[in-house]
Design an enzyme around this catalytic site. Structure first.
Site, short mmCIF file in Angstrom:
data_model
loop_
_atom_site.label_atom_id
_atom_site.label_comp_id
_atom_site.label_asym_id
_atom_site.label_seq_id
_atom_site.Cartn_x
_atom_site.Cartn_y
_atom_site.Cartn_z
N ILE A 1 -15.77 24.36 -4.06
CA ILE A 1 -16.07 23.38 -5.11
C ILE A 1 -15.20 23.71 -6.31
O ILE A 1 -15.33 24.80 -6.89
CB ILE A 1 -17.57 23.41 -5.47
CG1 ILE A 1 -18.39 22.99 -4.25
CG2 ILE A 1 -17.86 22.52 -6.67
CD1 ILE A 1 -19.90 23.03 -4.48
N PHE A 2 -14.35 22.75 -6.67
CA PHE A 2 -13.39 23.01 -7.76
C PHE A 2 -14.04 22.77 -9.11
O PHE A 2 -13.94 21.70 -9.68
CB PHE A 2 -12.15 22.14 -7.58
CG PHE A 2 -11.41 22.35 -6.29
CD1 PHE A 2 -11.26 23.62 -5.75
CD2 PHE A 2 -10.86 21.28 -5.59
CE1 PHE A 2 -10.58 23.83 -4.56
CE2 PHE A 2 -10.17 21.48 -4.40
CZ PHE A 2 -10.03 22.76 -3.88
N THR B 1 -4.61 2.41 -9.12
CA THR B 1 -5.53 3.55 -9.02
C THR B 1 -6.24 3.85 -10.33
O THR B 1 -5.71 3.58 -11.42
CB THR B 1 -4.76 4.82 -8.59
OG1 THR B 1 -5.61 5.96 -8.74
CG2 THR B 1 -3.54 5.05 -9.44
N ARG C 1 -17.52 11.26 -9.18
CA ARG C 1 -16.57 10.23 -8.75
C ARG C 1 -17.33 9.02 -8.22
O ARG C 1 -18.49 9.13 -7.78
CB ARG C 1 -15.67 10.76 -7.62
CG ARG C 1 -14.72 11.87 -8.04
CD ARG C 1 -13.60 11.33 -8.94
NE ARG C 1 -12.66 12.38 -9.32
CZ ARG C 1 -12.81 13.14 -10.41
NH1 ARG C 1 -13.86 13.01 -11.19
NH2 ARG C 1 -11.89 14.05 -10.70
N GLY D 1 -5.74 18.75 -13.37
CA GLY D 1 -5.54 17.30 -13.29
C GLY D 1 -6.80 16.53 -12.91
O GLY D 1 -6.75 15.30 -12.78
N PHE E 1 0.82 -1.22 0.00
CA PHE E 1 0.00 0.00 0.00
C PHE E 1 0.85 1.27 0.00
O PHE E 1 0.31 2.36 -0.16
CB PHE E 1 -0.87 0.06 1.26
CG PHE E 1 -1.88 -1.04 1.36
CD1 PHE E 1 -3.14 -0.89 0.83
CD2 PHE E 1 -1.57 -2.25 1.99
CE1 PHE E 1 -4.10 -1.89 0.92
CE2 PHE E 1 -2.51 -3.26 2.08
CZ PHE E 1 -3.77 -3.09 1.54
N TYR F 1 1.61 10.94 -10.73
CA TYR F 1 1.13 9.92 -9.79
C TYR F 1 0.56 8.71 -10.54
O TYR F 1 0.97 7.57 -10.30
CB TYR F 1 0.06 10.53 -8.86
CG TYR F 1 -0.72 9.49 -8.10
CD1 TYR F 1 -0.06 8.59 -7.27
CD2 TYR F 1 -2.10 9.38 -8.22
CE1 TYR F 1 -0.76 7.60 -6.59
CE2 TYR F 1 -2.80 8.41 -7.55
CZ TYR F 1 -2.13 7.52 -6.73
OH TYR F 1 -2.82 6.54 -6.07
N1 UFG Z 1 -13.05 18.57 -4.50
C1 UFG Z 1 -13.61 19.82 -4.33
N2 UFG Z 1 -13.23 20.55 -3.26
C2 UFG Z 1 -12.31 20.11 -2.35
C3 UFG Z 1 -11.75 18.83 -2.53
C4 UFG Z 1 -12.15 18.08 -3.63
O1 UFG Z 1 -14.42 20.28 -5.14
O2 UFG Z 1 -12.01 20.85 -1.40
C5 UFG Z 1 -13.47 17.77 -5.65
C6 UFG Z 1 -12.33 17.42 -6.58
O3 UFG Z 1 -12.12 18.45 -7.50
C7 UFG Z 1 -12.85 16.13 -7.19
C8 UFG Z 1 -13.69 15.50 -6.09
O4 UFG Z 1 -13.97 16.55 -5.18
O5 UFG Z 1 -13.67 16.42 -8.28
C9 UFG Z 1 -12.98 14.40 -5.36
O6 UFG Z 1 -11.72 14.89 -4.98
P1 UFG Z 1 -10.72 14.08 -4.02
O7 UFG Z 1 -9.51 14.93 -3.84
O8 UFG Z 1 -11.47 13.62 -2.83
O9 UFG Z 1 -10.39 12.79 -4.87
P2 UFG Z 1 -9.75 12.67 -6.32
O10 UFG Z 1 -10.85 12.21 -7.21
O11 UFG Z 1 -9.01 13.86 -6.75
O12 UFG Z 1 -8.63 11.61 -6.02
C10 UFG Z 1 -8.85 10.27 -6.11
C11 UFG Z 1 -7.78 9.55 -5.29
C12 UFG Z 1 -6.44 9.73 -5.93
C13 UFG Z 1 -6.51 9.36 -7.37
C14 UFG Z 1 -7.57 10.17 -8.07
C15 UFG Z 1 -7.68 9.83 -9.52
O13 UFG Z 1 -7.76 10.05 -3.97
O14 UFG Z 1 -5.48 8.93 -5.26
O15 UFG Z 1 -8.81 9.91 -7.46
O16 UFG Z 1 -8.27 10.89 -10.23
F1 UFG Z 1 -5.34 9.59 -7.99
#
Ligand code: UFG
Length: 327
Positions: free
Chosen positions: A206-207, A116, A220, A282, A72, A140
């Protein structure tokens, strides 16, 4: 089996360790505690060491007569990997090669590896199947893809057996409230949203609200950490010499950022003010798993599908551990 769980003090690792031990396996955790928590491995034997320390890994594998490894340990933040890719190549790729070489030297050939959804990049088809083209868009995802390919070579040439488990968005916590998510810094959506009802944050950014999705926010596939743990147990039991499995682990349901925030509101009963912010570089618009192969190969399917049920377990953990493991 006698198992070495590398990175077993981390979020997904610690939940898996608990399940493996309950299933009757003998478990040792190997972790450098850079992101893992000593308090997350109470009960199991902990070896504090670096992935790069091939000698120490080899010694542990031989002396403990380890049958299989679960790996992990990784750096796993997309943004950080864009800013400092060398760390990702050194830790994830060189580190894993160090582990694989220690295994080869000690005659251990079975490994379950944390891969991933980031290996798919911006996928050409939705939901994502395992044969969807893997074209990572950040270092990553690329480091994880390269390791999958190395595992393929080790299986072909050295008789390794591996399962590369491609996690979608790991979320939630053990429902008993004693294990959970504790990252520093925290960047993941659900723990950040839950900081609002905890009084640690005023609002959530919210991004992006202009994605080609139902409500404009990213979609997601959130998969419960204990469901991920169960898949590791099942994968371990499938490993035979020469076998190479690559499996998606997701619930098959997509939720938008706004839907996740709404679920957090319902579960906590607390208002969550939001602020719209620019897209995060990204971030693919949508990532949803087709996890039928994992069902066929492992008999695995997630027990948690509704986002509320996942958030409930996360909320139980964060409410009782507002400062995480506090170590
Ligand atoms: N988001 C927001 N605001 C925040 C945090 C996140 O809007 O403050 C959004 C992000 O833009 C994304 C979603 O919420 O659209 C989920 O974001 P996370 O950071 O929780 O998760 P990710 O989808 O970015 O990341 C996950 C895994 C990573 C992996 C990635 C692949 O945690 O390890 O998916 O895209 F690489």
């Amino acid at each position: 089996m006698k198992l070495l769980v590398v990175g077993g003090a981390g979020y997904v690792g610690s939940h898996t360790v608990r399940l493996l031990a309950r299933a009757g396996h003998q478990v040792w955790v190997y972790d450098n505690l850079s992101q893992g928590h000593r308090a997350a491995v109470s009960g199991e034997s902990l070896i504090v060491g670096e992935l790069a320390d091939t000698g120490l890994l080899q010694q542990a594998l031989a002396e403990l007569q380890i049958d299989a490894v679960l790996h992990f340990a990784a750096l796993a933040l997309v943004g950080e990997s864009m800013a400092d890719p060398a760390r990702y190549w050194i830790n994830n790729v060189a580190g894993t090669l160090s582990l694989l070489e220690a295994m080869r030297a000690s005659g251990v050939s079975r490994i379950v590896f944390s891969s991933t959804t980031a290996t798919y990049g911006v996928p050409e088809q939705m939901p994502i199947v395992e044969t969807t083209r893997q074209q990572p868009i950040n270092p990553y995802g690329l480091t994880k893809l390269v390791i999958e390919q190395a595992l393929g070579d080790y299986a072909r040439s050295y008789g390794f057996a591996y399962a590369a488990l491609r996690y979608f968005n790991a979320a939630g916590a053990d429902p008993d409230g004693t294990l959970g998510e504790d990252h520093d810094p925290e960047t993941h959506l659900i723990p950040l949203v839950l900081q609002v009802p905890l009084g640690q944050r005023d609002e959530i950014a919210i991004f992006g609200d202009d994605y080609p999705t139902l409500d404009g926010t990213c979609v997601r596939d959130y998969v419960h950490v204990n469901d991920l743990a169960r898949a590791h147990l099942a994968a371990l039991e499938r490993l035979q010499p020469g076998i190479g499995l690559a499996l998606n682990l997701g619930s098959g349901r997509g939720y938008s950022v706004l839907e996740v925030i709404e679920a957090c509101r319902r579960v906590t009963g607390h208002a969550v003010p939001v602020r719209f912010a620019p897209r995060r570089p990204g971030d693919p618009p949508e990532l949803v798993a087709d996890a039928r192969l994992a069902r066929q190969q492992l008999g695995w399917q997630p027990e948690y599908v509704e986002i509320e049920s996942i958030v409930e377990t996360a909320w139980r953990w964060h409410r009782s551990h507002p400062r995480g493991y506090d170590d």
